[in-house]
Design a protein around this motif. Structure first.
Motif, PDB file in Angstrom:
ATOM      1  N   ASN A   1       8.853  -0.270 -14.345  1.00 34.14           N
ATOM      2  CA  ASN A   1       7.835  -0.194 -13.298  1.00 34.14           C
ATOM      3  C   ASN A   1       7.916  -1.378 -12.347  1.00 34.14           C
ATOM      4  O   ASN A   1       8.660  -2.338 -12.552  1.00 34.14           O
ATOM      5  N   ASP A   2       7.119  -1.293 -11.323  1.00 32.44           N
ATOM      6  CA  ASP A   2       7.126  -2.264 -10.237  1.00 32.44           C
ATOM      7  C   ASP A   2       6.966  -3.697 -10.743  1.00 32.44           C
ATOM      8  O   ASP A   2       7.751  -4.592 -10.410  1.00 32.44           O
ATOM      9  N   ASN A   3       5.964  -3.931 -11.585  1.00 38.37           N
ATOM     10  CA  ASN A   3       5.673  -5.295 -12.043  1.00 38.37           C
ATOM     11  C   ASN A   3       6.791  -5.869 -12.892  1.00 38.37           C
ATOM     12  O   ASN A   3       7.184  -7.030 -12.733  1.00 38.37           O
ATOM     13  N   ARG A   4       7.293  -5.078 -13.838  1.00 40.39           N
ATOM     14  CA  ARG A   4       8.335  -5.586 -14.743  1.00 40.39           C
ATOM     15  C   ARG A   4       9.630  -5.861 -13.980  1.00 40.39           C
ATOM     16  O   ARG A   4      10.305  -6.863 -14.220  1.00 40.39           O
TER      17      ARG A   4
ATOM     18  N   THR B   1       7.821   7.605  -2.539  1.00 39.57           N
ATOM     19  CA  THR B   1       6.676   6.980  -3.197  1.00 39.57           C
ATOM     20  C   THR B   1       7.035   6.568  -4.622  1.00 39.57           C
ATOM     21  O   THR B   1       7.709   7.315  -5.332  1.00 39.57           O
ATOM     22  N   TYR B   2       6.565   5.399  -5.023  1.00 41.43           N
ATOM     23  CA  TYR B   2       6.771   4.859  -6.371  1.00 41.43           C
ATOM     24  C   TYR B   2       8.252   4.667  -6.690  1.00 41.43           C
ATOM     25  O   TYR B   2       8.792   5.267  -7.622  1.00 41.43           O
TER      26      TYR B   2
ATOM     27  N   VAL C   1      -0.629   1.598  -4.673  1.00 38.77           N
ATOM     28  CA  VAL C   1      -0.610   2.954  -4.133  1.00 38.77           C
ATOM     29  C   VAL C   1      -1.218   3.844  -5.210  1.00 38.77           C
ATOM     30  O   VAL C   1      -0.734   3.886  -6.338  1.00 38.77           O
ATOM     31  N   LEU C   2      -2.292   4.508  -4.869  1.00 37.32           N
ATOM     32  CA  LEU C   2      -3.042   5.341  -5.809  1.00 37.32           C
ATOM     33  C   LEU C   2      -2.842   6.806  -5.444  1.00 37.32           C
ATOM     34  O   LEU C   2      -2.933   7.172  -4.272  1.00 37.32           O
ATOM     35  N   THR C   3      -2.564   7.624  -6.437  1.00 40.48           N
ATOM     36  CA  THR C   3      -2.394   9.063  -6.228  1.00 40.48           C
ATOM     37  C   THR C   3      -3.506   9.809  -6.950  1.00 40.48           C
ATOM     38  O   THR C   3      -3.841   9.484  -8.089  1.00 40.48           O
TER      39      THR C   3
ATOM     40  N   PRO D   1       8.885   9.138 -12.210  1.00 41.72           N
ATOM     41  CA  PRO D   1       9.826  10.195 -11.823  1.00 41.72           C
ATOM     42  C   PRO D   1       9.191  11.324 -11.024  1.00 41.72           C
ATOM     43  O   PRO D   1       8.002  11.615 -11.145  1.00 41.72           O
ATOM     44  N   ARG D   2      10.022  11.959 -10.232  1.00 38.84           N
ATOM     45  CA  ARG D   2       9.576  13.047  -9.362  1.00 38.84           C
ATOM     46  C   ARG D   2       8.882  14.167 -10.128  1.00 38.84           C
ATOM     47  O   ARG D   2       7.873  14.708  -9.682  1.00 38.84           O
ATOM     48  N   PHE D   3       9.458  14.543 -11.277  1.00 38.24           N
ATOM     49  CA  PHE D   3       8.921  15.717 -11.967  1.00 38.24           C
ATOM     50  C   PHE D   3       7.485  15.485 -12.431  1.00 38.24           C
ATOM     51  O   PHE D   3       6.707  16.432 -12.541  1.00 38.24           O
TER      52      PHE D   3
END
Length: 448
Positions: free
Chosen positions: A140-143, A73-74, A381-383, A10-12
């Protein structure tokens, strides 16, 4: 209805890593600069609030070090559209309500971590937080790709197919969406018994969100946590196959909520008062946790509810017997509740839990980051918050992390070195015209 971008982180939470939330100034008289900053912020509070939208990222697939907008992103477009419902966005609307509740709790935790050495949460806040972080990991992306691509092992695929027939669902992604909807609509303590949730995911919720206890680890002044595409809810533990089925037993689950804080879930043997990690390790062939020496202080509860113990033992209560097929976790929960009642206590929404902010050493922070790095996919993607610390993290990962399979971040390391050299040259340029008698330094501060 127009297409919508839905975040699986999430954005927050991402805003805690936003670089435009901070400013880097080269200053000599810090107090004078602070006064200037206060005057500046006073006039531009609204503008400051609109910032915190840019992340520093590394895109592994593109091999690109740069920045990215939080809004792009994400996430994926239309993750939660339910075309079997008249209101196709009803799941997103329900999820946004839970996210709003959880965001207040997490912001409160972050605020207290800057001023106190502990934080007190009500049971209801804690239950909502647990539900929220489970769904964050589950979406998430994988699930999500697992269900949209029907990417299961043969036995789980059959289980999904049977569940779809029972629930009159046509596609695997409908199972994923129904699971989220049912978890959102079901009280926390009843999720484990909701038969409209796929059994594998229901059992996962039971183990991770009900049986595991929560601790809050805090990075030191010179350390930082990172975030990755699949890193929210990643676990350290044991994995393999048993009777043809894949299994994983969690030692630690990690949920990074800021560069300085990570929520960690651990099974009860890691509680100091339980102290049964050796039995746990023996069960899994002696495989130990790499975090076994890290601190694991459980929250201190304060129960406000009292019951009349003379009325306990009603004949209407379900019979729990470990020998008659009762799930061992259900048996544990029953025994725990029985112990509470025997002491005249019952669970209430406003029971208080005091969590310490547990300062962990640099080695432990690097281990958490290493777990995140080691589980990345090709489209990572790494932050990160600072180039210098990410460089240190990559060096430590390549040098010290013990695993049979390591990811190669050589290109990222080179790009970080180039960026750090450029920053160093800028630093030298600024220092050229400073009198030898003066002392200047870089200072990073939050703008609002």
């Amino acid at each position: 209805m127009s297409s919508q971008y839905h975040h699986y982180i999430p954005r927050f939470l991402l805003r805690n890593f936003a670089i435009d939330k901070y400013e880097r100034i080269f200053e000599g008289n810090i107090k004078q600069q602070q006064r200037k900053g206060q005057r500046k912020n006073k006039g531009f509070k609204k503008e400051s609030r609109r910032k915190a939208e840019i992340l520093q990222t590394y895109d592994r697939e593109k091999d690109q070090l740069g920045t990215s907008l939080i809004g792009e992103t994400y996430g994926y477009r239309d993750m939660y559209k339910d075309f079997n419902n008249k209101d196709v966005m009803h799941v997103e609307e329900r999820l946004s309500k839970l996210e709003g509740i959880a965001s207040k709790t997490i912001k409160y935790i972050l605020k207290e971590s800057q001023e106190q050495n502990q934080v007190v949460l009500f049971r209801k806040n804690l239950e909502d937080l647990r539900k929220f972080i489970f769904i964050m990991n589950y979406r998430n992306d994988n699930r999500w790709r697992q269900f949209t691509g029907d990417n299961f092992d043969p036995i789980t695929k059959l289980m999904v197919k049977d569940f779809m027939q029972q629930q009159n669902l046509k596609r695997p992604e409908e199972v994923w969406l129904q699971n989220i909807r049912e978890i959102l609509d079901t009280p926390h303590h009843e999720v484990k018994d909701n038969m409209k949730i796929f059994k594998v995911d229901r059992d996962e919720y039971k183990h991770r969100m009900v049986e595991c206890f929560l601790i809050i680890w805090q990075a030191g002044e010179n350390d930082e946590f990172i975030v990755t595409s699949n890193g929210f809810g990643i676990f350290e533990g044991v994995s393999g196959t048993s009777f043809g089925l894949p299994f994983g037993f969690v030692y630690h689950l990690f949920y990074v909520i800021s560069p300085k804080l990570v929520l960690v879930l651990c099974p009860s043997p890691f509680r100091k008062e339980v102290g049964k990690t050796e039995i746990l390790y023996k069960r899994f062939g002696g495989q130990r946790s790499i975090f076994e020496n890290a601190p694991h202080p459980a929250a201190i509860p304060k129960h406000v509810g009292r019951v009349n113990t003379s009325c306990s033992g009603s004949s209407n209560e379900p019979k729990f017997n470990i020998t008659n097929g009762t799930d061992i976790l259900d048996w544990k929960f029953h025994k725990f509740d029985a112990a509470l009642k025997a002491n005249g206590i019952e669970r209430r929404w406003n029971d208080e839990f005091t969590f310490s902010f547990v300062k962990i050493n640099s080695a432990t922070v690097h281990l958490v980051n290493a777990i995140l790095l080691n589980e990345v996919k090709p489209d990572l993607v790494l932050t990160f918050f600072s180039h210098s610390y990410l460089y240190k993290t990559i060096v430590k990962y390549h040098k010290d992390y013990k695993d049979s399979v390591k990811k190669d971040f050589t290109n990222l390391k080179k790009k970080l070195r180039t960026e750090l050299n450029r920053t160093h040259e800028d630093d030298l340029h600024l220092r050229k015209n400073i009198p030898a008698s003066s002392t200047f330094m870089w200072n990073v501060r939050e703008m609002n």
